[in-house]
Design an enzyme around this catalytic site. Sequence first.
Site, mmCIF file in Angstrom:
data_model
loop_
_atom_site.group_PDB
_atom_site.id
_atom_site.type_symbol
_atom_site.label_atom_id
_atom_site.label_comp_id
_atom_site.label_asym_id
_atom_site.label_seq_id
_atom_site.Cartn_x
_atom_site.Cartn_y
_atom_site.Cartn_z
ATOM 1 N N ARG A 60 0.829 -1.205 0.000
ATOM 2 C CA ARG A 60 0.000 0.000 0.000
ATOM 3 C C ARG A 60 0.867 1.262 0.000
ATOM 4 N NH1 ARG A 60 -1.748 0.866 4.360
ATOM 5 N NH2 ARG A 60 -0.853 -0.822 5.585
ATOM 6 N N LYS A 200 -8.641 -2.198 1.031
ATOM 7 C CA LYS A 200 -8.469 -1.297 2.157
ATOM 8 C C LYS A 200 -9.289 -0.015 1.997
ATOM 9 C CE LYS A 200 -5.929 -3.842 4.742
ATOM 10 N NZ LYS A 200 -6.576 -4.515 5.895
ATOM 11 N N HIS A 219 -9.495 -4.074 12.702
ATOM 12 C CA HIS A 219 -8.477 -4.667 11.836
ATOM 13 C C HIS A 219 -8.002 -5.937 12.527
ATOM 14 C CE1 HIS A 219 -4.406 -4.211 9.557
ATOM 15 N NE2 HIS A 219 -5.267 -4.938 8.867
ATOM 16 N N SER A 239 -0.601 -5.984 9.061
ATOM 17 C CA SER A 239 -0.275 -6.994 8.058
ATOM 18 C C SER A 239 1.086 -7.609 8.368
ATOM 19 C CB SER A 239 -0.247 -6.359 6.665
ATOM 20 O OG SER A 239 -1.523 -5.887 6.312
ATOM 21 N N LYS A 243 -2.154 -12.440 11.860
ATOM 22 C CA LYS A 243 -3.613 -12.535 11.955
ATOM 23 C C LYS A 243 -4.144 -13.732 11.176
ATOM 24 C CE LYS A 243 -5.053 -8.583 10.375
ATOM 25 N NZ LYS A 243 -3.761 -8.217 9.766
ATOM 26 N N THR A 244 -3.718 -13.836 9.926
ATOM 27 C CA THR A 244 -4.240 -14.911 9.082
ATOM 28 C C THR A 244 -3.734 -16.271 9.548
ATOM 29 O OG1 THR A 244 -4.376 -13.414 7.190
ATOM 30 C CG2 THR A 244 -4.378 -15.772 6.718
ATOM 31 N N ASP A 258 -9.134 -10.752 8.393
ATOM 32 C CA ASP A 258 -8.556 -9.406 8.365
ATOM 33 C C ASP A 258 -9.445 -8.277 8.880
ATOM 34 O OD1 ASP A 258 -6.324 -7.739 7.738
ATOM 35 O OD2 ASP A 258 -7.340 -7.069 5.937
ATOM 36 N N ARG A 324 1.547 -12.348 -1.811
ATOM 37 C CA ARG A 324 0.187 -12.509 -1.282
ATOM 38 C C ARG A 324 -0.645 -13.469 -2.117
ATOM 39 N NH1 ARG A 324 -1.638 -9.756 3.554
ATOM 40 N NH2 ARG A 324 -0.053 -8.178 3.990
#
Length: 528
Positions: A60, A200, A219, A239, A243-244, A258, A324
């Site tokens: 990003r 996003k 988030h 990120s 989390k994932t 997410d 990704r």
Amino acid sequence: MREDGVRNPSCGLTNLGFHCASARYNASEPVLLEDSIRRNEGVLSRDGALIVRTGKFTGRSPKDKHIVREPGSEADIWWDGNREMSPAAFNRLKDDIFSYLADKHVEVQDLVGGADPAYSVNVRLIAEYTWHALFLRHLLRRPDPATLATYVPEYTIVNAPGFRADPERHGCRTDTVVAIDFSQKLILIGGTQYAGENKKSVFTILNHIYPERGVMPMHCSANHAHGDPSDAAIFFGLSGTGKTTLSSDPERILIGDDEHGWSDQGVFNFEGGCYAKTINLSQKAEPEIWHATHHAGTVLENVGYDPVARTLDLADGSLTENTRAAYPLDILNNVSPESRGGTPRHVFLLTCDAYGVTPPIGLLTPEQARALFLLGFTSKVAGTERGVTEPEPTFSTCFGAPFLTRRPEVYAELFEKRIASSGAQVWLLNTGWTGGGTADGKRMPIAVTRALLNAALAGRLDTRKVGVDPVWGMAVPSGVPAEAEGYMNPRSTWSDPAAFDRAAAALRKMLDERLEKLSLANPPYVPA
């Protein structure tokens, strides 16, 4: 303008003042995949996944994101955390992007944000790139095809990667731009091929509108116990902090990886897919994500591969560490079909400590939880943002600063109320470094983190006999799994205790300075 596909005939692109050579509405995944290949936007992997390159932007560009300062939303925007754009500049940008797309084909996807119908928001994507349409179709929620004939978008995203903004004319920072006008309910994206800007942008919209509806936007990832949606857990983090990975547990049911909302009824996913990091992905440690990465139709951004055999090389970070995979939730074996769960019993704040001085887990009081939620201490992981090539200690307010439109206190108050009403236990979980900093330490082993996480979820950690961490002041539990025993005292993992003390002092100084900036100086819950 030629328009094809299933759509609401009374709610086409011309309603937006938009005209182009041709527009196709709501093409299915196989059609989008075929046309992405036909248009040379990517190549197929051996497994049938779409491998794409995102050019110079492999993450990003938060510094290129702008919000229009207009009367309807001006008073609600956190201007210290968001760049402004004037209405006149936005309208010039709109006219120029629309003109740029006037002779092109675009893909239109009519999608939904929010799995709870009481709070869902219709979001339309108008995309120059076919693979961007496939990407967001994977990641947002796909409405029932029978409803498309009456679908009305509440917000519209127009994405033109080939467009280059003019900072002087458009009031932006560079030739890359992400601009949101809440009065027009319109998001304009130009100058970047990175598809994460699409998702996003939706998250930013929901972060703005949900607090007024009593929903806490988060988030975070979320899961729940097998057979018991009421036994839910959520995982806050930036990120690359886990989390994932941590929510995709074969022993629990994934709600989402997410973005979620926390309402009076419980937790619900904003999305219908996952956007997982794949660098050095392990089939043994992360089987669900590995399976999805090797699934037909998955979108793989900047992932390495053999150009002849088309087999994936998940250790290849030559383009970026931020490789990704984007895939729909329904290809997973272990996922909630409703994308919803009950009120969380456990909340995990994931910090990626690049100093290497934070214990792998600690239990927080409600007061500590609010403060550390506001702090959002972590590290930016390489590649997740433009220009980030090494782990960087940082503070991301509420673990989502780039996506917050309102003042942080708005989200912190929602968080505090939800924790108080639910009685959830709040844990700080360090997925960063141990035994040293980034130069001489190592990342906390996934097996250690998962063992501690599972023990916390099962109530097997002894929170009666605890130590107090000298940096964070949190309770460090005893009775930990065997895998974690050698990691609970961070100082003992360093070969040079004096170096640990210096690193701990540096982190403490950084925390004190940030706490003072947040008007939380000298809090009683963090020992000196």
